[in-house]
Design a protein around this motif. Structure first.
Motif, PDB file in Angstrom:
ATOM      1  N   LEU A  92      14.963  18.687 -15.874  1.00  0.00           N
ATOM      2  CA  LEU A  92      16.163  17.854 -15.961  1.00  0.00           C
ATOM      3  C   LEU A  92      16.615  17.679 -17.406  1.00  0.00           C
ATOM      4  N   ILE A  93      15.684  17.665 -18.331  1.00  0.00           N
ATOM      5  CA  ILE A  93      16.033  17.488 -19.742  1.00  0.00           C
ATOM      6  C   ILE A  93      16.826  18.682 -20.247  1.00  0.00           C
ATOM      7  N   ALA A  94      16.374  19.881 -19.904  1.00  0.00           N
ATOM      8  CA  ALA A  94      17.103  21.076 -20.322  1.00  0.00           C
ATOM      9  C   ALA A  94      18.506  21.101 -19.738  1.00  0.00           C
ATOM     10  N   ALA A  95      18.635  20.664 -18.478  1.00  0.00           N
ATOM     11  CA  ALA A  95      19.941  20.647 -17.825  1.00  0.00           C
ATOM     12  C   ALA A  95      20.866  19.617 -18.450  1.00  0.00           C
ATOM     13  N   ALA A  96      20.301  18.533 -18.968  1.00  0.00           N
ATOM     14  CA  ALA A  96      21.109  17.404 -19.429  1.00  0.00           C
ATOM     15  C   ALA A  96      21.533  17.488 -20.883  1.00  0.00           C
ATOM     16  N   HIS A  97      20.849  18.268 -21.702  1.00  0.00           N
ATOM     17  CA  HIS A  97      21.016  18.148 -23.153  1.00  0.00           C
ATOM     18  C   HIS A  97      22.462  18.309 -23.612  1.00  0.00           C
ATOM     19  N   SER A  98      23.134  19.367 -23.217  1.00  0.00           N
ATOM     20  CA  SER A  98      24.485  19.610 -23.719  1.00  0.00           C
ATOM     21  C   SER A  98      25.449  18.530 -23.250  1.00  0.00           C
ATOM     22  N   TYR A  99      25.234  18.008 -22.050  1.00  0.00           N
ATOM     23  CA  TYR A  99      26.118  16.958 -21.527  1.00  0.00           C
ATOM     24  C   TYR A  99      25.874  15.624 -22.228  1.00  0.00           C
ATOM     25  N   LEU A 100      24.630  15.352 -22.568  1.00  0.00           N
ATOM     26  CA  LEU A 100      24.343  14.145 -23.342  1.00  0.00           C
ATOM     27  C   LEU A 100      24.995  14.220 -24.717  1.00  0.00           C
ATOM     28  N   ALA A 101      24.933  15.402 -25.322  1.00  0.00           N
ATOM     29  CA  ALA A 101      25.543  15.587 -26.638  1.00  0.00           C
ATOM     30  C   ALA A 101      27.052  15.363 -26.564  1.00  0.00           C
ATOM     31  N   LEU A 245      34.407   3.729 -21.614  1.00  0.00           N
ATOM     32  CA  LEU A 245      33.151   4.473 -21.620  1.00  0.00           C
ATOM     33  C   LEU A 245      32.633   4.817 -20.220  1.00  0.00           C
ATOM     34  N   ALA A 246      32.867   3.946 -19.259  1.00  0.00           N
ATOM     35  CA  ALA A 246      32.326   4.179 -17.917  1.00  0.00           C
ATOM     36  C   ALA A 246      32.776   5.522 -17.333  1.00  0.00           C
ATOM     37  N   PRO A 247      34.062   5.919 -17.445  1.00  0.00           N
ATOM     38  CA  PRO A 247      34.444   7.238 -16.902  1.00  0.00           C
ATOM     39  C   PRO A 247      33.686   8.391 -17.570  1.00  0.00           C
ATOM     40  N   LEU A 248      33.402   8.260 -18.861  1.00  0.00           N
ATOM     41  CA  LEU A 248      32.651   9.308 -19.559  1.00  0.00           C
ATOM     42  C   LEU A 248      31.216   9.384 -19.046  1.00  0.00           C
ATOM     43  N   VAL A 249      30.607   8.224 -18.820  1.00  0.00           N
ATOM     44  CA  VAL A 249      29.227   8.175 -18.332  1.00  0.00           C
ATOM     45  C   VAL A 249      29.139   8.752 -16.920  1.00  0.00           C
ATOM     46  N   VAL A 250      30.078   8.367 -16.071  1.00  0.00           N
ATOM     47  CA  VAL A 250      30.083   8.863 -14.685  1.00  0.00           C
ATOM     48  C   VAL A 250      30.249  10.378 -14.664  1.00  0.00           C
ATOM     49  N   GLU A 251      31.155  10.904 -15.468  1.00  0.00           N
ATOM     50  CA  GLU A 251      31.375  12.350 -15.506  1.00  0.00           C
ATOM     51  C   GLU A 251      30.145  13.079 -16.031  1.00  0.00           C
ATOM     52  N   CYS A 252      29.494  12.518 -17.041  1.00  0.00           N
ATOM     53  CA  CYS A 252      28.268  13.127 -17.574  1.00  0.00           C
ATOM     54  C   CYS A 252      27.194  13.184 -16.500  1.00  0.00           C
ATOM     55  N   ALA A 253      26.996  12.083 -15.769  1.00  0.00           N
ATOM     56  CA  ALA A 253      25.984  12.037 -14.708  1.00  0.00           C
ATOM     57  C   ALA A 253      26.296  13.047 -13.613  1.00  0.00           C
ATOM     58  N   ARG A 254      27.554  13.179 -13.275  1.00  0.00           N
ATOM     59  CA  ARG A 254      27.934  14.148 -12.241  1.00  0.00           C
ATOM     60  C   ARG A 254      27.688  15.579 -12.703  1.00  0.00           C
ATOM     61  N   ALA A 255      27.983  15.852 -13.979  1.00  0.00           N
ATOM     62  CA  ALA A 255      27.756  17.201 -14.499  1.00  0.00           C
ATOM     63  C   ALA A 255      26.273  17.550 -14.480  1.00  0.00           C
ATOM     64  N   ILE A 256      25.439  16.605 -14.884  1.00  0.00           N
ATOM     65  CA  ILE A 256      23.986  16.844 -14.859  1.00  0.00           C
ATOM     66  C   ILE A 256      23.504  17.008 -13.417  1.00  0.00           C
ATOM     67  N   SER A 257      24.075  16.218 -12.509  1.00  0.00           N
ATOM     68  CA  SER A 257      23.673  16.287 -11.099  1.00  0.00           C
ATOM     69  C   SER A 257      23.890  17.677 -10.515  1.00  0.00           C
ATOM     70  N   ARG A 258      24.930  18.365 -10.968  1.00  0.00           N
ATOM     71  CA  ARG A 258      25.212  19.706 -10.441  1.00  0.00           C
ATOM     72  C   ARG A 258      24.137  20.712 -10.841  1.00  0.00           C
ATOM     73  N   LEU A 259      23.354  20.370 -11.892  1.00  0.00           N
ATOM     74  CA  LEU A 259      22.289  21.257 -12.365  1.00  0.00           C
ATOM     75  C   LEU A 259      20.892  20.709 -12.107  1.00  0.00           C
ATOM     76  N   ALA A 260      20.830  19.503 -11.547  1.00  0.00           N
ATOM     77  CA  ALA A 260      19.522  18.854 -11.361  1.00  0.00           C
ATOM     78  C   ALA A 260      18.676  19.625 -10.358  1.00  0.00           C
ATOM     79  N   PRO A 261      17.409  19.873 -10.696  1.00  0.00           N
ATOM     80  CA  PRO A 261      16.527  20.608  -9.775  1.00  0.00           C
ATOM     81  C   PRO A 261      16.185  19.772  -8.560  1.00  0.00           C
ATOM     82  N   LEU A 262      15.847  20.438  -7.480  1.00  0.00           N
ATOM     83  CA  LEU A 262      15.448  19.746  -6.259  1.00  0.00           C
ATOM     84  C   LEU A 262      14.105  19.077  -6.439  1.00  0.00           C
TER      85      LEU A 262
END
Length: 262
Positions: A92-101, A245-262
């Motif tokens: 999950l960390i690898a999937a999230a890094h670019s979106y967190l940045a 800020l909330a729309p940015l956070v929600v979009e970031c979480a959704r982007a990571i979710s699309r790559l989150a491992p099962l």
């Protein structure tokens, strides 16, 4: 937070010595960076003789050292290897890094990925803002689920029938005057998160610190973590932070979710 005491249920495979060694490592915390042998025994509930054996073994392995003048024990850098091995292998960390940045860049605030751990959320990855932050919360920090925006975002994905007994069981001390400690009040915040897609926290953990978080789901729709930013009250009003800020956070979480491992 110390690990739980071994269960009384018989378990032929349970290694008491290993459990005691881990308890010793967990006895060292921010407020207890150096400990005497007596301190370690008291904080772990061991006899002094048992604590001494565990400490000696951890010394030989390079995880604990003894100060030559104070004769107090402390953790050594090798302990970091244990946590780093977990982080390095976490998909999950690898999937999230670019979106967190991107979230940190677009919001101007520190962006953090968290994961559920017992009654807490643990910080897995973080991209820091260049601006002043009132509270240092590095990777490895644990915050209670009931009072944190990331914890509420995570719990919002549970039905109340599951979240309510969980909240009732966990300790819920007031960290500040603003902390919500009553279960009905917290459940109302969880429902608000379900309605809006994000959870909030305003000075409930630390004075001067707020939180806006959204849940991260895997492809099965199961919650696996949360993303949050921590806008300080010195720069933001909560209404403005939610709007911008909330729309940015929600979009970031959704982007990571699309790559989150099962």
């Amino acid at each position: 937070m110390l690990p739980p005491e071994p269960t009384a249920t018989p378990d032929a495979l349970f290694n008491q010595s290993l459990a005691k060694g881990l308890q010793v490592l967990c006895a060292f915390q921010a407020g207890h960076r150096s400990l005497t042998l007596g301190d370690i025994a008291a904080r772990t509930g061991m006899t002094k003789a048992s604590a001494q054996r565990s400490v000696h073994t951890l010394q030989r392995l390079g995880y604990i050292g003894k100060h030559p003048s104070t004769q107090r024990f402390g953790l050594l850098p090798r302990v970091v290897e244990l946590g780093f091995n977990y982080l390095e292998a976490h998909p999950l960390i690898a999937a999230a890094h670019s979106y967190l940045a991107q979230l940190a860049r677009d919001s101007g605030e520190t962006a953090t990925l968290t994961e559920h751990n017992g009654d807490h959320m643990v910080y897995l990855a973080q991209v820091l803002t260049t601006q002043h932050i009132p509270v240092l919360t590095p990777v490895g920090t644990q915050v209670p689920m009931y009072a944190s925006s990331c914890g509420r975002a995570y719990l919002s994905q549970w039905p109340d029938a599951q979240a309510q007994p969980w909240l009732e069981r966990m300790p819920r001390p007031a960290r500040t005057r603003a902390t919500l400690t009553q279960v009905p009040d917290i459940l109302a915040r969880l429902q608000r998160c379900r309605d809006t897609g994000y959870a909030t926290n305003c000075e409930e953990l630390f004075l001067g610190d707020m939180g806006i978080a959204a849940p991260v789901l895997n492809l099965r729709g199961q919650v696996v973590g949360a993303v949050h930013v921590a806008p300080p009250t010195s720069r933001w009003r909560m209404d403005d932070a939610q709007a911008r800020l909330a729309p940015l956070v929600v979009e970031c979480a959704r982007a990571i979710s699309r790559l989150a491992p099962l």
